[in-house]
Write a protein that holds these residues in place. Structure first.
Motif, PDB file in Angstrom:
ATOM      1  N   GLY A 125      46.753  47.369  49.411  1.00 29.20           N
ATOM      2  CA  GLY A 125      47.830  48.099  48.766  1.00 29.20           C
ATOM      3  C   GLY A 125      48.250  49.360  49.485  1.00 29.20           C
ATOM      4  N   LEU A 126      47.738  49.570  50.692  1.00 31.21           N
ATOM      5  CA  LEU A 126      48.074  50.764  51.467  1.00 31.21           C
ATOM      6  C   LEU A 126      49.542  50.742  51.866  1.00 31.21           C
ATOM      7  CD1 LEU A 126      46.834  53.283  52.978  1.00 31.21           C
ATOM      8  CD2 LEU A 126      46.718  51.796  54.986  1.00 31.21           C
ATOM      9  N   HIS A 127      50.202  51.883  51.695  1.00 31.28           N
ATOM     10  CA  HIS A 127      51.584  51.994  52.165  1.00 31.28           C
ATOM     11  C   HIS A 127      51.567  51.999  53.691  1.00 31.28           C
ATOM     12  CE1 HIS A 127      55.618  53.433  52.961  1.00 31.28           C
ATOM     13  NE2 HIS A 127      55.913  53.281  51.670  1.00 31.28           N
ATOM     14  N   PRO A 128      52.448  51.225  54.335  1.00 33.85           N
ATOM     15  CA  PRO A 128      52.441  51.153  55.800  1.00 33.85           C
ATOM     16  C   PRO A 128      52.524  52.498  56.504  1.00 33.85           C
ATOM     17  CG  PRO A 128      53.828  49.423  54.895  1.00 33.85           C
ATOM     18  CD  PRO A 128      53.431  50.306  53.739  1.00 33.85           C
ATOM     19  N   LYS A 129      53.224  53.462  55.902  1.00 35.86           N
ATOM     20  CA  LYS A 129      53.375  54.752  56.579  1.00 35.86           C
ATOM     21  C   LYS A 129      52.051  55.496  56.703  1.00 35.86           C
ATOM     22  CE  LYS A 129      54.609  57.501  52.452  1.00 35.86           C
ATOM     23  NZ  LYS A 129      55.666  58.309  51.806  1.00 35.86           N
ATOM     24  N   TYR A 130      51.057  55.126  55.869  1.00 39.35           N
ATOM     25  CA  TYR A 130      49.766  55.806  55.926  1.00 39.35           C
ATOM     26  C   TYR A 130      48.789  55.127  56.886  1.00 39.35           C
ATOM     27  CZ  TYR A 130      51.322  58.405  51.814  1.00 39.35           C
ATOM     28  OH  TYR A 130      52.020  59.212  50.953  1.00 39.35           O
ATOM     29  N   SER A 131      49.181  53.989  57.463  1.00 36.72           N
ATOM     30  CA  SER A 131      48.298  53.312  58.411  1.00 36.72           C
ATOM     31  C   SER A 131      48.016  54.174  59.632  1.00 36.72           C
ATOM     32  CB  SER A 131      48.923  51.981  58.852  1.00 36.72           C
ATOM     33  OG  SER A 131      49.047  51.099  57.760  1.00 36.72           O
ATOM     34  N   THR A 132      48.945  55.044  59.980  1.00 29.88           N
ATOM     35  CA  THR A 132      48.768  55.911  61.144  1.00 29.88           C
ATOM     36  C   THR A 132      47.709  56.980  60.912  1.00 29.88           C
ATOM     37  OG1 THR A 132      50.571  57.352  60.398  1.00 29.88           O
ATOM     38  CG2 THR A 132      51.156  55.547  61.876  1.00 29.88           C
ATOM     39  N   ILE A 171      38.695  51.407  43.039  1.00 28.46           N
ATOM     40  CA  ILE A 171      40.094  51.271  42.631  1.00 28.46           C
ATOM     41  C   ILE A 171      40.690  52.642  42.345  1.00 28.46           C
ATOM     42  CG2 ILE A 171      41.692  50.292  40.933  1.00 28.46           C
ATOM     43  CD1 ILE A 171      39.429  48.231  40.289  1.00 28.46           C
ATOM     44  N   ASP A 172      41.723  52.994  43.096  1.00 29.43           N
ATOM     45  CA  ASP A 172      42.534  54.166  42.762  1.00 29.43           C
ATOM     46  C   ASP A 172      43.816  53.635  42.148  1.00 29.43           C
ATOM     47  OD1 ASP A 172      44.171  56.419  42.653  1.00 29.43           O
ATOM     48  OD2 ASP A 172      43.293  57.299  44.451  1.00 29.43           O
ATOM     49  N   LYS A 173      44.090  54.006  40.908  1.00 23.25           N
ATOM     50  CA  LYS A 173      45.244  53.442  40.216  1.00 23.25           C
ATOM     51  C   LYS A 173      46.574  53.878  40.828  1.00 23.25           C
ATOM     52  CE  LYS A 173      44.363  54.340  35.821  1.00 23.25           C
ATOM     53  NZ  LYS A 173      43.071  55.078  35.904  1.00 23.25           N
ATOM     54  N   ALA A 179      54.937  51.606  36.483  1.00 22.47           N
ATOM     55  CA  ALA A 179      55.055  50.915  35.192  1.00 22.47           C
ATOM     56  C   ALA A 179      53.690  50.649  34.568  1.00 22.47           C
ATOM     57  CB  ALA A 179      55.804  49.596  35.371  1.00 22.47           C
ATOM     58  N   PHE A 180      52.632  50.681  35.401  1.00 22.07           N
ATOM     59  CA  PHE A 180      51.303  50.311  34.918  1.00 22.07           C
ATOM     60  C   PHE A 180      50.291  51.452  34.938  1.00 22.07           C
ATOM     61  CE2 PHE A 180      53.322  46.636  36.948  1.00 22.07           C
ATOM     62  CZ  PHE A 180      53.422  45.793  35.852  1.00 22.07           C
ATOM     63  N   ALA A 181      50.620  52.560  35.595  1.00 23.06           N
ATOM     64  CA  ALA A 181      49.712  53.707  35.654  1.00 23.06           C
ATOM     65  C   ALA A 181      50.512  54.949  36.012  1.00 23.06           C
ATOM     66  CB  ALA A 181      48.607  53.477  36.687  1.00 23.06           C
ATOM     67  N   ALA A 182      49.962  56.100  35.648  1.00 20.30           N
ATOM     68  CA  ALA A 182      50.588  57.387  35.975  1.00 20.30           C
ATOM     69  C   ALA A 182      49.536  58.282  36.604  1.00 20.30           C
ATOM     70  CB  ALA A 182      51.154  58.040  34.714  1.00 20.30           C
ATOM     71  N   THR A 183      49.741  58.676  37.856  1.00 24.23           N
ATOM     72  CA  THR A 183      48.759  59.469  38.581  1.00 24.23           C
ATOM     73  C   THR A 183      49.395  60.763  39.085  1.00 24.23           C
ATOM     74  OG1 THR A 183      49.137  58.673  40.848  1.00 24.23           O
ATOM     75  CG2 THR A 183      47.846  57.254  39.383  1.00 24.23           C
ATOM     76  N   ASN A 184      48.594  61.601  39.742  1.00 24.89           N
ATOM     77  CA  ASN A 184      49.108  62.846  40.301  1.00 24.89           C
ATOM     78  C   ASN A 184      49.363  62.727  41.802  1.00 24.89           C
ATOM     79  OD1 ASN A 184      46.289  62.659  40.661  1.00 24.89           O
ATOM     80  ND2 ASN A 184      46.089  64.872  40.963  1.00 24.89           N
ATOM     81  N   TRP A 185      49.422  61.485  42.316  1.00 27.88           N
ATOM     82  CA  TRP A 185      49.763  61.225  43.716  1.00 27.88           C
ATOM     83  C   TRP A 185      50.896  60.206  43.769  1.00 27.88           C
ATOM     84  CZ3 TRP A 185      47.307  64.070  47.457  1.00 27.88           C
ATOM     85  CH2 TRP A 185      46.132  64.735  47.070  1.00 27.88           C
ATOM     86  N   ASP A 186      51.546  60.090  44.915  1.00 28.12           N
ATOM     87  CA  ASP A 186      52.582  59.071  45.030  1.00 28.12           C
ATOM     88  C   ASP A 186      51.950  57.695  44.894  1.00 28.12           C
ATOM     89  OD1 ASP A 186      51.470  59.734  47.688  1.00 28.12           O
ATOM     90  OD2 ASP A 186      52.799  58.147  48.412  1.00 28.12           O
ATOM     91  N   GLN A 187      52.725  56.748  44.363  1.00 22.92           N
ATOM     92  CA  GLN A 187      52.155  55.467  43.967  1.00 22.92           C
ATOM     93  C   GLN A 187      52.778  54.284  44.697  1.00 22.92           C
ATOM     94  OE1 GLN A 187      51.730  56.927  39.387  1.00 22.92           O
ATOM     95  NE2 GLN A 187      51.456  54.733  39.692  1.00 22.92           N
ATOM     96  N   GLY A 188      52.041  53.160  44.635  1.00 16.47           N
ATOM     97  CA  GLY A 188      52.505  51.924  45.227  1.00 16.47           C
ATOM     98  C   GLY A 188      53.305  51.104  44.237  1.00 16.47           C
ATOM     99  N   ASN A 189      53.359  49.792  44.491  1.00 22.51           N
ATOM    100  CA  ASN A 189      54.139  48.912  43.617  1.00 22.51           C
ATOM    101  C   ASN A 189      53.386  47.655  43.208  1.00 22.51           C
ATOM    102  OD1 ASN A 189      54.133  47.605  46.046  1.00 22.51           O
ATOM    103  ND2 ASN A 189      56.358  47.438  46.262  1.00 22.51           N
TER     104      ASN A 189
END
Length: 248
Positions: A125-132, A171-173, A179-189
């Motif tokens: 579930g890693l965002h591609p921009k964080y792969s670097t 698991i980091d939500k 729609a399924f969780a609310a966190t204090n960091w940017d989220q995936g999909n």
């Protein structure tokens, strides 16, 4: 898992607002009196956390709290007695530089460099921009699976990413769609149902040594209706994870 039990870590009162979750039998560990725990943690505080958690009697499922405390997963991995892979559901890699303080953004790097029994990390579930953000020295031990690629992958391929028979799951939500969780960091999909299906798939073919969950909203005693609704959403996700984990 031979037995199923649950631990809840209380760093900041987060779970006081999840009464339905707490109706389940659990072990409550209070850490709210400790200083220097939010995002960064010095070694002496980390040692005190480990002492209070009594890692030799680690629960099958642990709720950590906000993603700011995700570094606690390092302690669970440190306590492993046999080779295993880490399956990490996370929108971020947490592979930053781990010195001088362990942090929620560096614990994976520290685990890879310090824990010889940790064979590989599969980040789902890693965002591609964080792969670097993944250091080159770990390229051969970190497998990154974006949510987009996950949808194209078969069950067999998912299991091929995991090389050991025994796994630890964190698991980091924030990997979930808002729609399924609310966190204090940017989220995936990722959908909650996709997460649960992958957990079930892994459990059928691998021995799960433990699971932890973070990604709560920081506690807000003066929270408004929007905050209350967000916490209810997180509580529903936590309960769903607990329900499926209890069936393993």
């Amino acid at each position: 898992m031979m037995r199923f039990d649950v631990t809840v870590l209380n760093f900041d009162g987060t779970y006081h607002d999840q009464p339905h979750l707490l109706q389940n039998k659990h072990r409550w560990i209070d850490l709210s009196d400790l200083t220097q725990t939010n995002m960064y943690c010095p070694q002496e505080t980390l040692a005190e956390i480990a002492k209070r958690m009594d890692l030799e009697n680690q629960s099958c499922l642990t709720f950590i709290g906000s993603g700011n405390y995700h570094y606690v997963t390092y302690l669970f991995l440190q306590n492993m007695k046999e080779p295993c892979d880490l399956v990490l559901f996370d929108h971020h890699p947490d592979t930053g530089r781990p010195y001088p303080l362990l942090s929620c953004g560096s614990w994976v790097s520290k685990a890879l460099s310090q824990l010889p029994l940790l064979q590989r990390v599969v980040i789902i579930g890693l965002h591609p921009k964080y792969s670097t953000f993944i250091p080159p020295q770990y390229f051969n031990r970190v497998r990154v699976v974006s949510t987009a690629n996950l949808f194209k992958s078969s069950e067999a391929k998912i299991l091929q990413w995991i090389k050991t028979d025994k796994v630890y799951i964190s698991i980091d939500k924030d990997v979930l769609d808002p729609a399924f969780a609310a966190t204090n960091w940017d989220q995936g999909n990722m959908s909650l149902s996709s997460l649960l299906e992958m957990l079930e798939t892994i459990s059928r073919y691998k021995q799960i040594l433990g699971i932890d969950v973070c990604g709560e909203l920081p506690y807000n005693p003066l929270g408004d209706m929007a905050y209350t609704q967000a916490v209810r959403k997180n509580e529903r996700a936590n309960q769903a994870i607990m329900d499926i984990a209890s069936s393993f």
